[in-house]
Design an enzyme around this catalytic site. Structure first.
Site, PDB file in Angstrom:
ATOM      1  N   LYS A   1     -75.811  -3.136  22.452  1.00 18.81           N
ATOM      2  CA  LYS A   1     -76.410  -4.300  23.117  1.00 18.81           C
ATOM      3  C   LYS A   1     -75.251  -5.203  23.551  1.00 18.81           C
ATOM      4  O   LYS A   1     -74.746  -6.016  22.771  1.00 18.81           O
ATOM      5  CB  LYS A   1     -77.371  -5.000  22.150  1.00 18.81           C
ATOM      6  CG  LYS A   1     -78.403  -5.868  22.852  1.00 18.81           C
ATOM      7  CD  LYS A   1     -79.544  -6.199  21.908  1.00 18.81           C
ATOM      8  CE  LYS A   1     -80.399  -7.338  22.423  1.00 18.81           C
ATOM      9  NZ  LYS A   1     -81.082  -7.093  23.676  1.00 18.81           N
TER      10      LYS A   1
HETATM   11  N1  PMP Z   1     -84.313  -2.357  25.985  1.00 17.98           N
HETATM   12  C1  PMP Z   1     -83.561  -3.406  26.376  1.00 17.98           C
HETATM   13  C2  PMP Z   1     -82.715  -3.276  27.594  1.00 17.98           C
HETATM   14  C3  PMP Z   1     -83.583  -4.595  25.631  1.00 17.98           C
HETATM   15  O1  PMP Z   1     -82.846  -5.651  26.005  1.00 17.98           O
HETATM   16  C4  PMP Z   1     -84.414  -4.680  24.493  1.00 17.98           C
HETATM   17  C5  PMP Z   1     -84.464  -5.953  23.702  1.00 17.98           C
HETATM   18  N2  PMP Z   1     -83.456  -5.984  22.715  1.00 17.98           N
HETATM   19  C6  PMP Z   1     -85.169  -3.568  24.130  1.00 17.98           C
HETATM   20  C7  PMP Z   1     -85.094  -2.420  24.900  1.00 17.98           C
HETATM   21  C8  PMP Z   1     -86.056  -3.584  22.904  1.00 17.98           C
HETATM   22  O2  PMP Z   1     -85.262  -3.580  21.756  1.00 17.98           O
HETATM   23  P1  PMP Z   1     -85.792  -4.209  20.382  1.00 17.98           P
HETATM   24  O3  PMP Z   1     -87.109  -3.606  20.120  1.00 17.98           O
HETATM   25  O4  PMP Z   1     -84.762  -3.780  19.401  1.00 17.98           O
HETATM   26  O5  PMP Z   1     -85.868  -5.675  20.580  1.00 17.98           O
END
Ligand code: PMP
Length: 290
Positions: A153
């Site tokens: 991320k």
């Molecule tokens: N894909 C992207 C590109 C994101 O930014 C997020 C948010 N973090 C997610 C998927 C979903 O991830 P999570 O369930 O860990 O929040």
């Protein structure tokens, strides 16, 4: 909107007022998007305020830093304790928490030398289910896994998300459905996706997506509820006109989709397996039984 004169943050080893914090204009993160971050939520539960999946989020933050060669020494336990203290100092229960790791001044394109941890939080009371979303297949592709560490991320990746999301909004849709470099469905600008056909849920396999913690939770819920799930590569054509579809993510939770490229999902949401998963998720974040 995110902070006021009283808001406390954690920055570089100490708690301080958000209004007193600053950043170095020569930092590598500001210039090159070379930062890693998380998006976490806390909820008011029967057992007090609980950070949902803190361990999973902080493990991902540490992994993101490692993949990006950013030095980062905090342990998962330290990060979790600091976050609970941050919530307490601000008097927050239902909140969105944004941990951010940025790098020290360095204009060269070499790896990070020193990093700074910021922990920011603001109150977040959904209190209602978001409206069903009308989405469109985006002309923008996800970052190519041969060019980026897509499972991390990373700040810079979100330039792609901004382009895709704004383009969809400019065209009258709520969100973008972004494909990978092979034309397979990947995810939205900030959430993972599932669709449902004949009681089976389908979600893109890992490769060009951020493997979401909510996506993983959805699969665990499906396992509990005996709902079959398939992780596979598929084209948007296979999704259009399916029984149901939803986005999932920490911020979005589980949001039903109305249509893809103006083709509606066909079944009444409340009667779908997806609807049951949504109910189970909303319960889970407040009771934490999984
Ligand atoms: N894909 C992207 C590109 C994101 O930014 C997020 C948010 N973090 C997610 C998927 C979903 O991830 P999570 O369930 O860990 O929040």
């Amino acid at each position: 909107m995110y902070y006021n004169d009283d808001t406390t943050i954690y920055f570089d080893g100490k708690f301080m007022k958000a209004k007193d914090a600053g950043t170095d204009l020569y930092g590598q993160s500001l210039h090159y998007g070379y930062s890693v971050f998380e998006g976490i939520k806390s909820y008011k539960t029967d057992h007090g305020t609980r950070i949902f999946k803190a361990k999973e989020h902080y493990e991902r933050l540490k992994r993101s830093a490692e993949l990006m060669h950013i030095p980062f020494d905090y342990s998962v336990d330290q990060l979790t304790d600091l976050t609970y203290e941050l919530l307490e100092r601000n008097g927050f229960t239902d909140a969105y928490i944004r941990p951010l790791v940025t790098c020290s001044p360095n204009m060269s394109l070499s790896k990070g030398q020193k990093s700074y941890l910021s922990l920011l939080a603001w109150e977040w009371n959904n209190g209602y289910l978001a409206d069903k979303m009308k989405i469109m297949t985006s002309p923008f592709q996800r970052p190519n896994p041969k060019a980026f560490k897509v499972e991390a991320k990373v700040g810079g990746h979100y330039v792609n998300s901004i382009l895709a999301c704004q383009d969809a909004k400019d065209k009258g849709y709520d969100e973008a459905l972004v494909l990978d470099e092979n034309g397979n469905v990947a995810e939205s600008s900030g959430a993972n996706i599932f669709y449902e056909k004949d009681g089976v849920l389908f979600t893109p396999a890992k490769g060009s997506i951020l493997p979401g913690i909510t996506r993983q939770t959805v699969m665990e819920i499906c396992n509990e509820l005996d709902i079959p799930v398939k992780e596979t590569f598929f084209k948007p054509e296979e999704m259009r006109g399916a029984d149901a579809g939803f986005f999932c993510g920490t911020a979005a939770e589980i949001v039903a989709l109305d249509s893809l490229d103006d083709v509606p999902f066909t079944r009444n949401w409340e009667d779908t397996a997806s609807g049951r998963v949504q109910q189970a998720y909303l319960k889970l974040v407040r009771v934490l039984s999984l």
